[in-house]
Design a protein around this motif. Structure first.
Motif, PDB file in Angstrom:
ATOM      1  N   PRO A 226       0.810  -1.223   0.000  1.00 22.67           N
ATOM      2  CA  PRO A 226       0.000   0.000   0.000  1.00 22.67           C
ATOM      3  C   PRO A 226       0.841   1.270   0.000  1.00 22.67           C
ATOM      4  O   PRO A 226       2.009   1.274   0.399  1.00 22.67           O
ATOM      5  N   VAL A 227       0.199   2.338  -0.447  1.00 19.40           N
ATOM      6  CA  VAL A 227       0.781   3.679  -0.432  1.00 19.40           C
ATOM      7  C   VAL A 227       0.081   4.478   0.665  1.00 19.40           C
ATOM      8  O   VAL A 227      -1.153   4.450   0.774  1.00 19.40           O
ATOM      9  N   VAL A 228       0.861   5.154   1.493  1.00 19.97           N
ATOM     10  CA  VAL A 228       0.283   5.928   2.588  1.00 19.97           C
ATOM     11  C   VAL A 228      -0.576   7.061   2.029  1.00 19.97           C
ATOM     12  O   VAL A 228      -0.111   7.880   1.215  1.00 19.97           O
ATOM     13  N   GLN A 229      -1.826   7.091   2.447  1.00 20.83           N
ATOM     14  CA  GLN A 229      -2.751   8.117   1.992  1.00 20.83           C
ATOM     15  C   GLN A 229      -2.576   9.404   2.801  1.00 20.83           C
ATOM     16  O   GLN A 229      -2.121   9.390   3.941  1.00 20.83           O
ATOM     17  N   LYS A 230      -2.955  10.514   2.199  1.00 22.94           N
ATOM     18  CA  LYS A 230      -2.767  11.819   2.832  1.00 22.94           C
ATOM     19  C   LYS A 230      -3.409  11.873   4.207  1.00 22.94           C
ATOM     20  O   LYS A 230      -2.827  12.398   5.166  1.00 22.94           O
ATOM     21  N   VAL A 231      -4.599  11.297   4.324  1.00 22.25           N
ATOM     22  CA  VAL A 231      -5.328  11.364   5.575  1.00 22.25           C
ATOM     23  C   VAL A 231      -4.626  10.572   6.682  1.00 22.25           C
ATOM     24  O   VAL A 231      -4.848  10.819   7.870  1.00 22.25           O
ATOM     25  N   ASP A 232      -3.763   9.628   6.316  1.00 21.07           N
ATOM     26  CA  ASP A 232      -3.098   8.774   7.299  1.00 21.07           C
ATOM     27  C   ASP A 232      -1.670   9.197   7.595  1.00 21.07           C
ATOM     28  O   ASP A 232      -1.033   8.629   8.498  1.00 21.07           O
ATOM     29  N   ALA A 233      -1.140  10.138   6.827  1.00 18.40           N
ATOM     30  CA  ALA A 233       0.280  10.480   6.940  1.00 18.40           C
ATOM     31  C   ALA A 233       0.535  11.380   8.150  1.00 18.40           C
ATOM     32  O   ALA A 233      -0.293  12.233   8.480  1.00 18.40           O
ATOM     33  N   PRO A 234       1.692  11.202   8.801  1.00 19.89           N
ATOM     34  CA  PRO A 234       2.645  10.102   8.595  1.00 19.89           C
ATOM     35  C   PRO A 234       2.159   8.837   9.285  1.00 19.89           C
ATOM     36  O   PRO A 234       1.419   8.906  10.259  1.00 19.89           O
ATOM     37  N   TYR A 235       2.602   7.680   8.774  1.00 25.78           N
ATOM     38  CA  TYR A 235       2.228   6.405   9.370  1.00 25.78           C
ATOM     39  C   TYR A 235       3.495   5.634   9.735  1.00 25.78           C
ATOM     40  O   TYR A 235       4.238   5.204   8.865  1.00 25.78           O
ATOM     41  N   ARG A 236       3.774   5.534  11.006  1.00 26.57           N
ATOM     42  CA  ARG A 236       4.919   4.786  11.537  1.00 26.57           C
ATOM     43  C   ARG A 236       6.197   5.098  10.774  1.00 26.57           C
ATOM     44  O   ARG A 236       6.968   4.205  10.390  1.00 26.57           O
ATOM     45  N   GLY A 237       6.429   6.401  10.539  1.00 24.13           N
ATOM     46  CA  GLY A 237       7.647   6.847   9.889  1.00 24.13           C
ATOM     47  C   GLY A 237       7.547   6.982   8.389  1.00 24.13           C
ATOM     48  O   GLY A 237       8.451   7.533   7.755  1.00 24.13           O
ATOM     49  N   TYR A 238       6.459   6.510   7.763  1.00 25.97           N
ATOM     50  CA  TYR A 238       6.268   6.630   6.322  1.00 25.97           C
ATOM     51  C   TYR A 238       5.437   7.885   6.024  1.00 25.97           C
ATOM     52  O   TYR A 238       4.414   8.131   6.672  1.00 25.97           O
ATOM     53  N   CYS A 239       5.887   8.615   5.034  1.00 23.37           N
ATOM     54  CA  CYS A 239       5.233   9.877   4.673  1.00 23.37           C
ATOM     55  C   CYS A 239       4.146   9.631   3.626  1.00 23.37           C
ATOM     56  O   CYS A 239       4.030   8.545   3.053  1.00 23.37           O
ATOM     57  N   GLU A 240       3.377  10.690   3.360  1.00 28.59           N
ATOM     58  CA  GLU A 240       2.326  10.624   2.337  1.00 28.59           C
ATOM     59  C   GLU A 240       2.922  10.199   0.996  1.00 28.59           C
ATOM     60  O   GLU A 240       3.999  10.640   0.595  1.00 28.59           O
ATOM     61  N   SER A 241       2.218   9.293   0.317  1.00 29.43           N
ATOM     62  CA  SER A 241       2.569   8.791  -1.021  1.00 29.43           C
ATOM     63  C   SER A 241       3.757   7.837  -1.027  1.00 29.43           C
ATOM     64  O   SER A 241       4.176   7.391  -2.097  1.00 29.43           O
ATOM     65  N   GLU A 242       4.305   7.499   0.138  1.00 24.40           N
ATOM     66  CA  GLU A 242       5.379   6.505   0.186  1.00 24.40           C
ATOM     67  C   GLU A 242       4.787   5.095   0.227  1.00 24.40           C
ATOM     68  O   GLU A 242       3.795   4.843   0.919  1.00 24.40           O
TER      69      GLU A 242
END
Length: 758
Positions: A226-242
């Motif tokens: 999966p790609v981190v969505q804007k609404v969830d960013a940051p997620y456990r160190g992963y940025c939006e769209s990563e």
């Protein structure tokens, strides 16, 4: 379409033809997958994994059948063949493994999939192995111990013993301590319940265990990450769209934020769904990282400590039952780690030393200490206890700036611990310093290991990120043709290059980065002597990966890319005439049609002499005076001496040996052989081969069209030379798919194979 297993008919859906779809505007070619999956993929705004959403659209857990599995699993007349059939028909996520090119629906499962075939990938086989471990553990009072230790026969009936199995397996079977531990763990988890004098299966907890087993490894299918969505960013160190490239964090993300994309999870009633979510993502824990000292304490323990000590009233509290269910899941996952489930749980019964397994099983008591102690204190306590309790004894606890790295290396190397620690003493000072510093970083805020066991510079100036070298333990356990010293030198270089990509800073002391080295650990039998370029490439701010470039010439290749470090750049990576060496995948693509249409079937009729290999034993294969391969044995391997004029020796795994030779009926070594007495003295026995291949002769014209360099990469990752009149051999699945191409020297072929009669 029906796949036929002796004694069991497994009816599964037929695969779709390959097709191309668009994901976020990019054309992606998809392999064959299940017919029931509608592959109408459009751009999905707000979907972290459009492909997963499309594949799972309209799919659901067959709840009635799932509940029936959980109810019937321990009943005497519920066979493992029926169990497998039910699993495949019940959990739609199992078919996601087909996206990596497998065709689980069209094969004779036992022969082509579970006996070492390559059509269905290893991750699918490991998942099946975990499911089988659950089945056998819940039936330990009936036939489960037989299946767990010895596997099943051609009709999927549990075996009381298996010809050629290791002494470790027999000791494991008779060790009441380990079986009692398994039983108590399942009682603590609620998978088993005490009803008077009887133990009974709790069907609801078992259903939760089956669901989390189905989900756990599906994100190893890289197309689904999966790609981190804007609404969830940051997620456990992963940025939006990563892209979340860590498969564990990827499934955590979907479970926490998008459970509707996982039908087996979303179909559960709320309390069971919460249980699965807690075990897989709420604990955020990988026990393998902990027990093998693979990860720094911050990477492996921070999430589970937060779950245990949470003061947030809205959070679901972690119970002893949650922890125990996690450890049951971890145990069954480890039990299925060898991708040959019909041979039993080889990882536990034949490969992992029993004292090490018992140490692993005690890890739960350390996790429970997190309620009162820091992550680093718990890790240090565990590492010191492993050293004190090691069999054979390792002497007094190490001290000084190199002590912590020695404690970690002991856990990482397992059965190779003595050799690896001896090699560490012989490292040059620069490599010792790199390993001592980097493996002592904690990846936690304001925490360090105790004074006197790590370099003073690490304690005096906390910095990061710390590095988690993923598959580091396997790298030290599977030496193949490398020495322990060489493997440690490579490990030091990996840390050194990673630090160039991520310079140490104080503000990153509480973070960690994942360094994936599976390309040189589990993807073929890689060796440091292989003539290929290795790169360490930064994939995101949280991950780097080693890439193998067997065809690249460092003199001409563009290797000075941003965020990339060169690990090794050999002087010669091409064949002498300048032609690139053909990869195994490309060789299969080039010759499959010709070998299937123009080749003939041959059977290997000459017998061979086999003996159990000693772990760490190095075997060099020499034919006609030319060195062909060099491999190092691990526990459970066999040494084969071919019955040819060259008497060449080579190593095969237990699973491959059992599939290739009739181990159940050894033959007498012919008394007329001049070397008969020596063969018996060396421990060899005579066995008849089962091997069947499709083959044709390598003519000059054939080599000119398909292999002009007269070299191609073998399956195990090393170059293979081929000459005119040698034999090009293929392993072919039941569905007429070529799964491997290799070369057989012409004289050896004439002495060992005969054509099949039409």
């Amino acid at each position: 379409m029906a796949g036929r297993v002796p004694g069991v008919t497994v009816s599964l859906e037929a695969p779709l033809p390959a097709m191309t779809v668009k994901i976020s505007g990019v054309a992606v070619a998809l392999p064959r997958v299940l017919q029931a999956v509608k592959m109408e993929i459009a751009e999905e705004a707000g979907s972290p994994s459009p492909l997963l959403q499309a594949v799972m659209a309209g799919r659901s857990l067959d709840m009635e059948r799932a509940q029936a599995i959980a109810r019937e699993i321990a009943k005497p007349d519920y066979t493992i063949g029926q169990y497998f059939q039910d699993l495949m028909a019940t959990f739609p996520e199992l078919h996601l493994f087909g996206l990596e090119g497998m065709s689980v629906d069209t094969l004779e499962f036992k022969r082509d999939v579970l006996y070492g075939g390559r059509v269905a990938g290893d991750e699918f086989q490991r998942t099946v192995g975990a499911f089988f471990a659950i089945y056998w553990l819940l039936r330990s009072s009936i036939d489960g111990k037989h299946g767990f230790c010895h596997g099943v026969d051609d009709s999927w009936r549990p075996l009381a013993s298996r010809e050629g199995e290791s002494e470790k397996c027999r000791v494991f079977y008779d060790d009441d301590t380990i079986w009692n531990y398994f039983q108590h763990l399942m009682l603590d988890a609620g998978v088993l319940v005490q009803n008077g004098a009887k133990l009974e299966v709790d069907s609801e907890t078992t259903l939760a265990l089956l669901v989390l087993t189905a989900l756990h490894d599906v994100m190893k299918v890289s197309l689904l990450l999966p790609v981190v969505q804007k609404v969830d960013a940051p997620y456990r160190g992963y940025c939006e769209s990563e892209v979340i490239a860590d498969h564990d964090l990827a499934i955590f993300y979907l479970i926490e934020r998008y459970p509707q994309l996982l039908p087996s999870l979303s179909s559960l009633k709320p309390d069971l769904q919460a249980s699965v979510q807690m075990v897989l993502s709420g604990l955020a824990f990988n026990n393998g990282w902990f027990v093998q000292a693979e990860a720094p304490p911050g990477a492996v323990l921070r999430g589970i400590k937060a779950a245990i000590t949470s003061q947030n009233k809205s959070d679901r509290k972690v119970s002893k039952r949650d922890l125990s269910l996690y450890f049951v899941h971890w145990l069954t996952d480890l039990a299925g780690a060898e991708p040959s489930p019909l041979f039993g749980c080889l990882k536990l019964t034949s490969q992992l030393p029993l004292p090490v397994l018992k140490s692993f099983m005690e890890s739960v008591k350390y996790i429970q200490q997190l309620a009162e102690r820091s992550e680093t204190e718990v890790m240090e306590s565990y590492l010191k206890d492993r050293w004190r309790n090691h069999v054979p004894p390792m002497g007094p606890l190490p001290s000084g700036p190199e002590a912590l790295v020695k404690l970690r290396l002991l856990c990482m190397a397992q059965g190779m611990a003595s050799q690896v620690l001896e090699a560490f003493e012989n490292l040059n000072e620069a490599d010792k310093e790199v390993l001592s510093i980097e493996m002592s970083r904690t990846g936690t805020e304001n925490q360090s290991f105790s004074e006197g066991i790590v370099p003073p510079s690490v304690r005096d100036c906390l910095a990061g990120p710390a590095f988690l070298v993923y598959y580091g333990p396997a790298f030290l356990q599977r030496m193949h043709s490398d020495s322990p010293l060489r493997r440690l030198e490579i490990l030091a270089e990996i840390y050194r290059r990673a630090r160039k990509l991520w310079p140490a800073t104080n503000d990153q002391a509480a973070s960690f980065v994942l360094i994936r080295i599976d390309a040189i650990t589990i993807q073929g039998k890689w060796s440091a002597s292989d003539p290929e370029l290795l790169l360490l490439r930064m994939c995101s701010n949280k991950q780097a990966v080693i890439e193998r470039k067997p065809h690249a010439d460092p003199k001409t290749a563009n290797i000075k890319e941003e965020n990339t470090e060169v690990l090794f750049a050999p002087d010669v990576v091409n064949s002498p005439d300048g032609e690139d060496i053909c990869s195994q995948e490309e060789m299969i693509r080039r010759v499959s049609s010709e070998i299937l249409n123009a080749g003939r079937w041959y059977r290997k009729v000459a017998f061979a002499f086999l003996r159990r290999a000693q772990p760490g034993e190095v075997i060099t294969t020499i034919v006609d005076g030319k060195e062909e391969t060099v491999n190092t044995a691990v526990d459970g391997d066999y040494v084969v001496q071919a019955n040819t004029r060259w008497k060449e020796n080579y190593i095969l795994s237990y699973a491959t040996t059992s599939a290739a030779y009739d181990l159940a009926t050894p033959l007498e070594i012919p008394h007329g052989r001049e070397d008969a007495q020596q063969l018996r003295k060396d421990g060899y026995r005579c066995y008849r081969s089962r091997t069947r291949i499709r083959a044709l002769r390598a003519t000059e014209e054939f080599l000119r069209r398909h292999c002009p360099s007269k070299k191609f990469m073998a399956k195990w990752g090393s170059p293979c030379s081929v000459e005119v009149d040698d034999i090009i051999a293929a392993q072919v699945s039941a569905s007429s798919v070529v799964t491997e191409i290799y070369r057989i020297e012409k004289t050896v072929f004439r002495e060992t194979f005969i054509p099949e009669q039409k």
